[in-house]
Design a protein around this motif. Structure first.
Motif, PDB file in Angstrom:
ATOM      1  N   TYR A 117       0.884  -1.171   0.000  1.00  0.00           N
ATOM      2  CA  TYR A 117       0.000   0.000   0.000  1.00  0.00           C
ATOM      3  C   TYR A 117       0.917   1.215   0.000  1.00  0.00           C
ATOM      4  N   TYR A 193      -7.108  -0.013   8.054  1.00  0.00           N
ATOM      5  CA  TYR A 193      -7.199  -0.526   6.689  1.00  0.00           C
ATOM      6  C   TYR A 193      -6.899  -2.017   6.650  1.00  0.00           C
ATOM      7  N   HIS A 197      -8.359  -5.428   4.745  1.00  0.00           N
ATOM      8  CA  HIS A 197      -7.451  -5.810   3.664  1.00  0.00           C
ATOM      9  C   HIS A 197      -6.248  -6.544   4.259  1.00  0.00           C
TER      10      HIS A 197
END
Length: 254
Positions: A117, A193, A197
């Motif tokens: 990410y 997050y 995920h």
């Protein structure tokens, strides 16, 4: 297998940073030292202290950096640029002239089988209403068009002076030190997050001007890149291992 490099926050052109030419030369020298070892270079924002592209005008200077980026892409090295909060007004100049892939927002990418990410980091997890308001104004298309109507002579001067004053408001012109997992906005964002995920292996951010390497889970690390003002730090990924390093001119690079 060639390496992948990540760096951010050089703030080139800053009126608050002494010896700007020496600073830019160091960034360019680093890129030169890795040009035959790199598969890709990810610039995670704020490489410039202020950047605004008018329709036919781009900011003066930065020839060493832009030339080196062009050399890298000519050699087949991918160069990715994630816009930050100081250089979000990029259009297509770096793409057309330097071969850069521009990312105006965060992205999840797979590199050598690991999931990353990537983002500059501004606004992620922030609860600061003033900052969020200013960020919304800066990202507003109508406001951007209004600013673009200002002559570059005054528009660039205004942007650089705004950035200078913003830096000098901080103690010694530096970001506050690490605040701990429960207070660092980027850490809080990443943990949240990750709940939805869980496949993310690495979060890599700029923006905070601190060096941080934090394990969030057994298979997930968060890294904050530091800066290229005083720390000259970067992350290197060789496909198996990931390291947070500092560049010292004259030393051979991995």
């Amino acid at each position: 297998m060639k390496n992948i490099y990540f760096l951010s926050d050089a703030h080139l052109g800053s009126l608050a940073i002494p010896h700007p030419r020496m600073q830019e030369r160091r960034v360019a020298n680093f890129l030169d030292s890795i040009k035959h070892k790199a598969a890709a270079v990810y610039l995670l924002g704020d490489m410039f202290d202020f950047w605004h592209e008018y329709k036919t005008v781009v900011p003066k200077g930065y020839t060493r950096l832009l030339g080196k980026i062009s050399e890298l892409t000519d050699l087949g090295v991918e160069v990715h640029y994630f816009t930050g909060n100081h250089d979000l007004w990029m259009n297509d100049y770096l793409q057309r002239e330097c071969g850069v892939t521009l990312h105006p927002r965060s992205s999840v990418v797979e590199l050598y089988g690991s999931v990353f990410y990537l983002a500059h980091g501004d606004g992620l997890g922030s609860t600061d209403r003033k900052f969020k308001f200013l960020r919304a104004v800066f990202h507003n298309r109508f406001c951007q068009k209004l600013f673009a109507a200002i002559h570059p002579r005054w528009g660039m001067a205004f942007g650089l002076e705004w950035a200078r004053r913003s830096r000098l408001k901080r103690e010694d012109g530096k970001e506050p030190p690490y605040q701990g997992e429960d207070r660092e906005e980027l850490v809080i964002f990443a943990k949240d997050y990750l709940q939805s995920h869980p496949d993310i292996n690495y979060f890599i951010f700029g923006h905070r001007h601190i060096e941080l390497d934090l394990m969030l889970r057994r298979s997930t690390r968060l890294l904050i890149l530091g800066d290229w003002i005083t720390q000259f730090s970067y992350v290197i990924f060789d496909g198996e291992h990931l390291f947070l390093e500092e560049y010292v001119e004259g030393e051979s690079q991995p």
